[in-house]
Design a protein around this motif. Sequence first.
Motif, PDB file in Angstrom:
ATOM      1  N   ASP A 219      -2.199  12.369  41.260  1.00 13.10           N
ATOM      2  CA  ASP A 219      -2.294  11.505  40.336  1.00 13.10           C
ATOM      3  C   ASP A 219      -2.164  10.919  38.657  1.00 13.10           C
ATOM      4  O   ASP A 219      -2.733  12.079  38.417  1.00 13.10           O
ATOM      5  CB  ASP A 219      -2.872   9.629  41.092  1.00 13.10           C
ATOM      6  N   GLY A 220      -1.687  10.428  38.019  1.00 14.78           N
ATOM      7  CA  GLY A 220      -1.489  10.624  36.662  1.00 14.78           C
ATOM      8  C   GLY A 220      -3.179  11.025  35.536  1.00 14.78           C
ATOM      9  O   GLY A 220      -3.132  11.285  35.468  1.00 14.78           O
ATOM     10  N   GLU A 221      -4.100  10.063  36.620  1.00 15.99           N
ATOM     11  CA  GLU A 221      -5.140   9.847  35.612  1.00 15.99           C
ATOM     12  C   GLU A 221      -5.919  11.155  36.710  1.00 15.99           C
ATOM     13  O   GLU A 221      -6.785  11.566  34.852  1.00 15.99           O
ATOM     14  CB  GLU A 221      -5.717   8.709  36.856  1.00 15.99           C
ATOM     15  N   THR A 222      -6.093  11.657  36.968  1.00 18.17           N
ATOM     16  CA  THR A 222      -6.315  13.584  37.575  1.00 18.17           C
ATOM     17  C   THR A 222      -5.344  14.362  36.831  1.00 18.17           C
ATOM     18  O   THR A 222      -6.571  15.236  36.073  1.00 18.17           O
ATOM     19  CB  THR A 222      -5.808  13.742  38.977  1.00 18.17           C
ATOM     20  N   GLN A 223      -4.049  13.710  36.441  1.00 19.53           N
ATOM     21  CA  GLN A 223      -3.852  14.839  35.670  1.00 19.53           C
ATOM     22  C   GLN A 223      -4.036  15.174  33.890  1.00 19.53           C
ATOM     23  O   GLN A 223      -4.196  16.172  33.388  1.00 19.53           O
ATOM     24  CB  GLN A 223      -2.223  14.150  35.439  1.00 19.53           C
ATOM     25  N   ASP A 259     -22.589   4.364  33.287  1.00 19.92           N
ATOM     26  CA  ASP A 259     -21.567   3.464  33.460  1.00 19.92           C
ATOM     27  C   ASP A 259     -20.003   3.590  33.289  1.00 19.92           C
ATOM     28  O   ASP A 259     -18.912   2.289  33.337  1.00 19.92           O
ATOM     29  CB  ASP A 259     -22.348   2.557  32.201  1.00 19.92           C
ATOM     30  N   ALA A 260     -19.274   4.790  33.210  1.00 17.56           N
ATOM     31  CA  ALA A 260     -18.370   5.105  32.791  1.00 17.56           C
ATOM     32  C   ALA A 260     -17.322   4.588  33.514  1.00 17.56           C
ATOM     33  O   ALA A 260     -17.706   4.642  35.152  1.00 17.56           O
ATOM     34  CB  ALA A 260     -18.048   6.740  33.044  1.00 17.56           C
ATOM     35  N   PRO A 261     -16.157   3.783  34.329  1.00 18.81           N
ATOM     36  CA  PRO A 261     -16.195   3.876  34.860  1.00 18.81           C
ATOM     37  C   PRO A 261     -15.637   4.401  36.232  1.00 18.81           C
ATOM     38  O   PRO A 261     -15.245   5.754  35.874  1.00 18.81           O
ATOM     39  CB  PRO A 261     -14.383   3.140  34.000  1.00 18.81           C
ATOM     40  N   ILE A 262     -15.133   4.647  37.127  1.00 19.42           N
ATOM     41  CA  ILE A 262     -15.118   5.418  38.430  1.00 19.42           C
ATOM     42  C   ILE A 262     -13.454   5.405  38.429  1.00 19.42           C
ATOM     43  O   ILE A 262     -12.568   4.587  38.416  1.00 19.42           O
ATOM     44  CB  ILE A 262     -14.757   4.663  39.590  1.00 19.42           C
ATOM     45  N   PRO A 263     -13.430   6.689  38.343  1.00 21.81           N
ATOM     46  CA  PRO A 263     -11.207   6.694  38.835  1.00 21.81           C
ATOM     47  C   PRO A 263     -11.108   6.516  39.714  1.00 21.81           C
ATOM     48  O   PRO A 263     -12.009   6.705  41.221  1.00 21.81           O
ATOM     49  CB  PRO A 263     -11.813   8.430  38.422  1.00 21.81           C
ATOM     50  N   GLU A 264     -10.141   6.087  39.858  1.00 21.96           N
ATOM     51  CA  GLU A 264      -9.162   5.730  41.154  1.00 21.96           C
ATOM     52  C   GLU A 264      -8.821   6.798  41.951  1.00 21.96           C
ATOM     53  O   GLU A 264      -8.850   6.018  43.252  1.00 21.96           O
ATOM     54  CB  GLU A 264      -7.477   5.476  40.219  1.00 21.96           C
ATOM     55  N   ARG A 265      -9.043   7.633  42.188  1.00 26.24           N
ATOM     56  CA  ARG A 265      -9.210   8.429  43.850  1.00 26.24           C
ATOM     57  C   ARG A 265     -10.145   8.487  44.430  1.00 26.24           C
ATOM     58  O   ARG A 265     -10.512   8.939  45.076  1.00 26.24           O
ATOM     59  CB  ARG A 265      -8.801  10.404  43.107  1.00 26.24           C
ATOM     60  N   PHE A 266     -11.521   7.837  43.576  1.00 24.82           N
ATOM     61  CA  PHE A 266     -12.963   8.017  43.707  1.00 24.82           C
ATOM     62  C   PHE A 266     -12.964   5.968  44.549  1.00 24.82           C
ATOM     63  O   PHE A 266     -14.525   6.007  44.768  1.00 24.82           O
ATOM     64  CB  PHE A 266     -14.244   8.026  42.754  1.00 24.82           C
ATOM     65  N   GLN A 267     -12.206   4.930  43.974  1.00 26.64           N
ATOM     66  CA  GLN A 267     -12.595   3.804  44.481  1.00 26.64           C
ATOM     67  C   GLN A 267     -12.600   3.501  45.774  1.00 26.64           C
ATOM     68  O   GLN A 267     -13.414   3.184  46.224  1.00 26.64           O
ATOM     69  CB  GLN A 267     -11.446   2.739  43.616  1.00 26.64           C
ATOM     70  N   GLU A 268     -11.704   3.858  46.864  1.00 25.06           N
ATOM     71  CA  GLU A 268     -12.470   4.040  48.197  1.00 25.06           C
ATOM     72  C   GLU A 268     -14.119   4.582  48.456  1.00 25.06           C
ATOM     73  O   GLU A 268     -14.491   4.063  49.604  1.00 25.06           O
ATOM     74  CB  GLU A 268     -11.155   4.515  49.097  1.00 25.06           C
TER      75      GLU A 268
END
Length: 431
Positions: A219-223, A259-268
């Motif tokens: 995904d774009g975030e990982t890129q 406290d950094a935001p959790i990346p989208e690919r690790f939300q689940e």
Amino acid sequence: MTTLPDPRSLVNADYADGSIYSNPDLYDMEMDRIFMHNWIWVAHRSDIPEAGSFITTFVGPHPVVVTRDRKGDVHVMLNRCRHRGATVCENKRGKAASFVCPYHGWAYGLDGALRGVPFQDGYSGQLDKAKYPLVSLRVEEYNGLIFATFDADIMPLDAWLGRAKPWIDLFMKQGAGWPVKTMGEHKFTFPGNWKIQLENTTDAYHFPIVHKSFLDSVDGETQNTFDFVEGEGYVEDLGHGHSVMVMIPELVDLEADLDAPIPERFQELAEGLSKDYPPEQVRRIVRAVGGSGFNLNLFPNLACSMAFFRVLRPLSVTETEIRHIAIGMDGGPKLGNDMRLRLHEHFQGPMGFGSPDDAEAWDRVQRGSLAGRDIAILLNRGLGHEARREDGNLFSDVSAETGMRAAYRQWLAAMTDVTAACSKNEEESMA
């Protein structure tokens, strides 16, 4: 009479001769001067977790058995019966009370001592079993990493690792509070010299080119995370041929910035973990699952590469075996370890998007290096703006070839037996 090559004519501060990948005489020298006289990584502590545990592996071309005896001590012994030379163990790993040669039945303890000889009366009392144990190598361990060497006079492992030790400690934070454990491996061979792979671990320059298929698969975030060639990362020479390539500075210390935001690919994954763990521990596990933001090269055969161990073994001057060992949390959540395995498969696996492309590039380097004569392999990227830290470490930008120059300095020291080579008499402080 064969004239041995002079390594000093083949490697310079910023280039190497292409024959370093294909000269068989040079390769034979390497097996002696490097793989017999350096600390060679053989196992992780979790590979031999209890008394009787063993694995079989290699130190250079030499087959060895790594064991944990009943006292908990680790032994690395040549896999060779002292009678006629047959291997005493053919299993990859397991548990045993002893090792028995299948040819004539000589039996050895977990510490290598010769315990039993069938029909010993045939020796007329002239066989002293105490004189014929399995040949043992010197063994030392740091933070779960077990190393062995043939060289009784080598400097202690602690000094050999030196400035690489803090990076090993950071890498082991992938246990997220649990011990790190190995979780299986796959291995392959490529038709190329072992140094081609050694160079690769701290080579960020190739990443957006060779690994474009991987970048297209995420995904774009990982890129964006892996778009590091022009980022704030760096490559640093840690001494004794070791180096580190920091690709993602914010992921160097996995226990920082929870406290950094959790990346989208690790939300689940985070949602699944939240059923059993408090929020802060969930964040710690998630950061560990994603791996460290750096590659650590430990000369000559181990890379602690973001989220796995990569181990190289020279098979011949033009063939190298690579082992990719997945790691996880020993006692940690199955959800997290399963996710680590899926990420490992995605890049490192035989059907992944990373390692097959790397292997193709290494193959082409080997074949291309045979073209022409006296054509240099360039090692000069980043040399013009390389600088030195207060502790003496050389460093440059993340796409620099600082790590390769570090490895070849140690290579040259070992191959020419100069004072920079590892010796117990070396007084240089690497703390």
